[in-house]
Design an enzyme around this catalytic site. Sequence first.
Site, mmCIF file in Angstrom:
data_model
loop_
_atom_site.group_PDB
_atom_site.id
_atom_site.type_symbol
_atom_site.label_atom_id
_atom_site.label_comp_id
_atom_site.label_asym_id
_atom_site.label_seq_id
_atom_site.Cartn_x
_atom_site.Cartn_y
_atom_site.Cartn_z
ATOM 1 N N TYR A 130 0.878 -1.163 0.000
ATOM 2 C CA TYR A 130 0.000 0.000 0.000
ATOM 3 C C TYR A 130 0.918 1.215 0.000
ATOM 4 O O TYR A 130 1.939 1.216 0.690
ATOM 5 C CB TYR A 130 -0.856 0.043 1.271
ATOM 6 C CG TYR A 130 -2.092 -0.812 1.246
ATOM 7 C CD1 TYR A 130 -2.969 -0.800 0.168
ATOM 8 C CD2 TYR A 130 -2.424 -1.624 2.344
ATOM 9 C CE1 TYR A 130 -4.121 -1.574 0.171
ATOM 10 C CE2 TYR A 130 -3.574 -2.392 2.353
ATOM 11 C CZ TYR A 130 -4.412 -2.368 1.261
ATOM 12 O OH TYR A 130 -5.553 -3.126 1.267
ATOM 13 N N THR A 156 -1.193 -2.830 -4.644
ATOM 14 C CA THR A 156 -2.660 -2.721 -4.614
ATOM 15 C C THR A 156 -3.063 -1.325 -5.065
ATOM 16 O O THR A 156 -2.625 -0.323 -4.495
ATOM 17 C CB THR A 156 -3.187 -3.030 -3.204
ATOM 18 O OG1 THR A 156 -2.837 -4.393 -2.918
ATOM 19 C CG2 THR A 156 -4.695 -2.878 -3.120
ATOM 20 N N LYS A 252 -2.713 -5.149 -8.442
ATOM 21 C CA LYS A 252 -3.916 -5.820 -7.912
ATOM 22 C C LYS A 252 -5.042 -4.811 -7.690
ATOM 23 O O LYS A 252 -4.835 -3.800 -7.015
ATOM 24 C CB LYS A 252 -3.576 -6.496 -6.581
ATOM 25 C CG LYS A 252 -4.785 -7.055 -5.846
ATOM 26 C CD LYS A 252 -4.350 -7.812 -4.607
ATOM 27 C CE LYS A 252 -5.533 -8.322 -3.813
ATOM 28 N NZ LYS A 252 -6.205 -7.286 -3.037
ATOM 29 N N HIS A 276 -11.368 -5.962 -4.492
ATOM 30 C CA HIS A 276 -10.974 -5.987 -3.083
ATOM 31 C C HIS A 276 -11.994 -6.784 -2.249
ATOM 32 O O HIS A 276 -12.305 -6.435 -1.116
ATOM 33 C CB HIS A 276 -10.853 -4.553 -2.557
ATOM 34 C CG HIS A 276 -9.728 -4.353 -1.575
ATOM 35 N ND1 HIS A 276 -8.536 -3.785 -1.913
ATOM 36 C CD2 HIS A 276 -9.617 -4.643 -0.254
ATOM 37 C CE1 HIS A 276 -7.734 -3.713 -0.864
ATOM 38 N NE2 HIS A 276 -8.381 -4.245 0.168
HETATM 39 C C1 LIG Z 1 -10.271 -9.144 5.928
HETATM 40 C C2 LIG Z 1 -9.677 -8.709 4.617
HETATM 41 C C3 LIG Z 1 -8.520 -7.934 4.633
HETATM 42 C C4 LIG Z 1 -7.932 -7.556 3.425
HETATM 43 N N1 LIG Z 1 -6.755 -6.858 3.438
HETATM 44 C C5 LIG Z 1 -6.132 -6.569 2.269
HETATM 45 C C6 LIG Z 1 -4.853 -5.951 2.265
HETATM 46 O O1 LIG Z 1 -4.281 -5.666 3.300
HETATM 47 N N2 LIG Z 1 -4.299 -5.680 1.050
HETATM 48 C C7 LIG Z 1 -4.914 -5.986 -0.135
HETATM 49 O O2 LIG Z 1 -4.360 -5.735 -1.211
HETATM 50 N N3 LIG Z 1 -6.111 -6.601 -0.141
HETATM 51 C C8 LIG Z 1 -6.729 -6.905 1.014
HETATM 52 N N4 LIG Z 1 -7.930 -7.556 0.997
HETATM 53 C C9 LIG Z 1 -8.506 -8.004 -0.284
HETATM 54 C C10 LIG Z 1 -8.013 -9.424 -0.607
HETATM 55 O O3 LIG Z 1 -6.633 -9.426 -0.884
HETATM 56 C C11 LIG Z 1 -8.770 -10.037 -1.809
HETATM 57 O O4 LIG Z 1 -8.732 -9.111 -2.864
HETATM 58 C C12 LIG Z 1 -10.203 -10.405 -1.465
HETATM 59 O O5 LIG Z 1 -10.293 -10.941 -0.174
HETATM 60 C C13 LIG Z 1 -10.735 -11.418 -2.476
HETATM 61 O O6 LIG Z 1 -12.060 -11.753 -2.223
HETATM 62 P P1 LIG Z 1 -12.494 -13.058 -1.376
HETATM 63 O O7 LIG Z 1 -12.290 -12.723 0.061
HETATM 64 O O8 LIG Z 1 -13.934 -13.221 -1.732
HETATM 65 O O9 LIG Z 1 -11.631 -14.225 -1.818
HETATM 66 C C14 LIG Z 1 -8.541 -7.925 2.190
HETATM 67 C C15 LIG Z 1 -9.710 -8.692 2.201
HETATM 68 C C16 LIG Z 1 -10.277 -9.083 3.404
HETATM 69 C C17 LIG Z 1 -11.517 -9.933 3.361
#
Ligand SMILES: Cc1cc2nc3c(=O)[nH]c(=O)nc-3n(C[C@H](O)[C@H](O)[C@H](O)COP(=O)(O)O)c2cc1C
Length: 379
Positions: A130, A156, A252, A276
């Site tokens: 980030y 991201t 991403k 996300h």
């Molecule tokens: C609890 C949580 C925290 C997340 N934290 C980040 C993060 O720190 N950085 C990031 O790029 N994406 C983050 N994401 C997005 C995930 O990397 C991913 O894109 C997403 O969970 C995909 O969907 P899914 O949970 O249905 O598999 C987060 C998602 C969740 C659910």
Amino acid sequence: MRNMTCIEDLRQLAHRKVPRAFIDYAEAGSYAEQTLAANRADLERIKLRQRILFDVSQRTTKTTILGEPATMPLALAPIGLCGMQHGDGEILACRAAQAAGIPFTLSTMSICSIEDVAAAVDKPFWFQLYVMKDRGFIRALIERAAAAKCSALVLTVDLQVIGQRHNDIRNGMTVPPRVRLKNVVDIATKPAWALGILRGKRKTFGNIAGHYPGMESVTVLSKWISEQFDATLNWKDVEWIKSLWPGKLILKGLLDVEDARIAAKTGAAAIVVSNHGGRQLDGALSSISVLPPVVEAVGSDLEVMFDGGIRSGQDIARVLALGARSCMSGRAYIYGLGAGGQAGVARAIEIMRNELSTTMALMGVTKVSDIDRRVIAAM
Ligand SMILES: Cc1cc2nc3c(=O)[nH]c(=O)nc-3n(C[C@H](O)[C@H](O)[C@H](O)COP(=O)(O)O)c2cc1C
């Protein structure tokens, strides 16, 4: 973990073991959660084609991701506060991924730091970046990831500002994560979780604590992000980051063909089609609905990865059929982590791999590279 038959079993067990505030944080989508729901609904709408009487005895889920061998087309997505689902969560999830032969991505907003994870595992992992306002700090983070021999940088690009998740506000999600009085009763009924956190290496954001003086005092997470994350981030910065990072770069959080075309010119090795996990722009399209046009536009220029709603091997087959080379799992493995630490993550991966293998057999396919439009049933 043997009696866990599917990701939903792990989800239910995680709900019993992890305190409310952290489960709510994992489950949440932004605002009315329409995009969160669309991710699942649109995936489920894709029907697979049952084929019979092919010799499917010799089949394999093996593939390559960014040129590296992987036992299946899956990587673990970056998850902020992963180490609050289970003590040392990032280390445990990374170990499970590496034992299973797939990549793990460490979030900038992790509890265990880059160095903690690097010291605890024996193979390279991916680091997710980030971008915050303090560019000197970002440069240092990239250098730390390079020093830890991270094998890809996942930038991201869909979180310059944060989409509101109502429950995080109601639960008072803070930086650093803090147990509030109103959660004490809940936590008292989750002693194994509490013990794991107490024994864990860290209780705050390992990569950034120490650098941000304000972090000793507690701030609401969304407020902290809006103060520290850089809303000016733009394509020029991608060039700057690429010039600092010696390895493979993954962008991403793309959800638009025009953006994908620009991304393809940056020299990135891959993009992840992602919203996300429905946590940012509510009302945006589901990830799966934009995958086909993005693959059509840039699929021959770079690797197109996917995430959003993957909960089974059948889902993995669906996204490969629509052109993704591989995908990322977020919540599915987080449920495993909350349910059973490293063994739970291992089980989540195993469940999805077994489902993918059986799905391939029932579709008459023996290789991952043979999963394409032909496996989708005409409706
Ligand atoms: C609890 C949580 C925290 C997340 N934290 C980040 C993060 O720190 N950085 C990031 O790029 N994406 C983050 N994401 C997005 C995930 O990397 C991913 O894109 C997403 O969970 C995909 O969907 P899914 O949970 O249905 O598999 C987060 C998602 C969740 C659910």
